[in-house]
Design an enzyme around this catalytic site. Structure first.
Site, PDB file in Angstrom:
ATOM      1  N   CYS A   1       0.939  -0.953  -0.549  1.00 15.76           N
ATOM      2  CA  CYS A   1      -0.130  -0.358  -0.201  1.00 15.76           C
ATOM      3  C   CYS A   1       0.954   0.721   0.316  1.00 15.76           C
ATOM      4  O   CYS A   1       1.585   1.895  -1.258  1.00 15.76           O
ATOM      5  CB  CYS A   1      -1.530  -0.430   1.261  1.00 15.76           C
ATOM      6  SG  CYS A   1      -2.394   1.134   1.037  1.00 15.76           S
TER       7      CYS A   1
ATOM      8  N   HIS B   1      -4.336  -4.785   0.960  1.00 15.76           N
ATOM      9  CA  HIS B   1      -3.131  -5.656   1.649  1.00 15.76           C
ATOM     10  C   HIS B   1      -3.432  -6.645   2.054  1.00 15.76           C
ATOM     11  O   HIS B   1      -4.228  -7.308   2.756  1.00 15.76           O
ATOM     12  CB  HIS B   1      -4.717  -4.253   3.207  1.00 15.76           C
ATOM     13  CG  HIS B   1      -3.370  -3.160   3.272  1.00 15.76           C
ATOM     14  ND1 HIS B   1      -2.636  -2.725   4.638  1.00 15.76           N
ATOM     15  CD2 HIS B   1      -4.475  -1.783   2.792  1.00 15.76           C
ATOM     16  CE1 HIS B   1      -2.473  -1.754   3.945  1.00 15.76           C
ATOM     17  NE2 HIS B   1      -3.243  -0.989   3.653  1.00 15.76           N
TER      18      HIS B   1
ATOM     19  N   GLU C   1      -1.949  -8.640   4.063  1.00 12.30           N
ATOM     20  CA  GLU C   1      -2.036  -8.887   5.098  1.00 12.30           C
ATOM     21  C   GLU C   1      -2.808  -9.236   5.612  1.00 12.30           C
ATOM     22  O   GLU C   1      -3.074  -9.720   6.854  1.00 12.30           O
ATOM     23  CB  GLU C   1      -0.583  -8.952   6.030  1.00 12.30           C
ATOM     24  CG  GLU C   1      -1.655  -7.069   6.405  1.00 12.30           C
ATOM     25  CD  GLU C   1      -1.256  -5.947   5.708  1.00 12.30           C
ATOM     26  OE1 GLU C   1      -1.399  -6.109   4.530  1.00 12.30           O
ATOM     27  OE2 GLU C   1      -2.215  -4.815   5.909  1.00 12.30           O
TER      28      GLU C   1
END
Ligand code: MN
Length: 248
Positions: free
Chosen positions: A114, A216, A218
């Site tokens: 990001c 994202h 994660e």
């Protein structure tokens, strides 16, 4: 086992409670969990000013994850801030640019997420759109606001890239950004776009694993194996480059 993965941190300022205005160094825990789940040892790297210290951070890790966060200061890519840009955090921009430079010069792998992708692009001479509304062709909702682990839009992936090896022509990703890449930094290529043409991923040309993604992974990694696989691919490169270093 035992490869150290540096995760770039940020500073959060208490808005209330016992210590209003108190500064705390932090990273979102999803980065730590995704790193651990993919076999790395997470290591939080605080924002620093001193280049020698930043160099020592870069030398002590085997791979770097650049985490998300604030908008990059537009002055760093030659623009005045427009009214739509977010609050900048110049100390973090400078800290991460130096960290990146030293990590990349050492041949270590980088996964930039990001804001991480945005600072990576700016650090190597690229530019950003300060707000999605500056992109006339953009019609996709690039900020899904919540439901962090749900995919919200698709991406098209370029043949012959690392992302293509992992996902093929298409993937579904989440989206929490109000800025995007305008000009791609020299030495990098775009590996994924949204269907409105917005750049969603870049990769450094050549053998070194330096991959930036606008989404994202994660936040999705626990629920979606495909996104954990991006961390695992990064980790494979970390192992290879660390082993190479030992042999040399
Ligand atoms: Mn998006």
């Amino acid at each position: 086992m035992g490869f150290l993965i540096g995760i770039s941190g940020s500073i959060i300022v208490d808005q209330g409670g016992r210590f209003p205005g108190y500064k705390r160094a932090y990273v979102n825990n999803d980065y730590i969990e995704s790193t651990a789940l993919s076999g790395g040892v997470p290591f939080v790297l605080p924002v620093l000013e001193d280049e020698e210290m930043i160099k020592a951070q870069a030398e002590s890790i085997d791979g770097l994850i650049l985490s998300g966060g604030q908008d990059v200061n537009p002055l760093l890519y030659g623009e005045e801030p427009t009214t739509k840009t977010g609050s900048p955090f110049l100390a973090r921009d400078q800290s991460e640019q130096l960290l990146l430079k030293h990590v990349i010069d050492h041949g270590k792998p980088v996964l930039a997420i990001c804001r991480g992708l945005q600072i990576l692009n700016v650090a190597y001479g690229g530019t950003l759109y300060q707000d999605m509304s500056d992109i006339k062709e953009s019609f996709i909702k690039h900020d899904q606001y919540n439901n962090t682990s749900d995919p919200s839009h698709s991406i098209m992936i370029k043949d012959g890239t690392r992302l293509h090896d992992l996902y093929g022509n298409q993937a579904l990703i989440n989206s929490f950004h109000h800025q995007a890449i305008k000009d791609v930094a020299p030495g990098f290529e775009v590996s994924a776009w949204a269907k409105d043409g917005v750049i969603e991923a870049i990769e450094k040309q050549g053998n070194q694993f330096v991959v930036g993604v606008q989404w994202h992974p994660e936040m999705m990694a626990k629920e979606h194996t495909s996104m954990l696989n991006l961390f695992k691919l990064f980790m494979e490169h970390v192992q290879q480059s660390a082993v190479k270093k030992v042999i040399i």
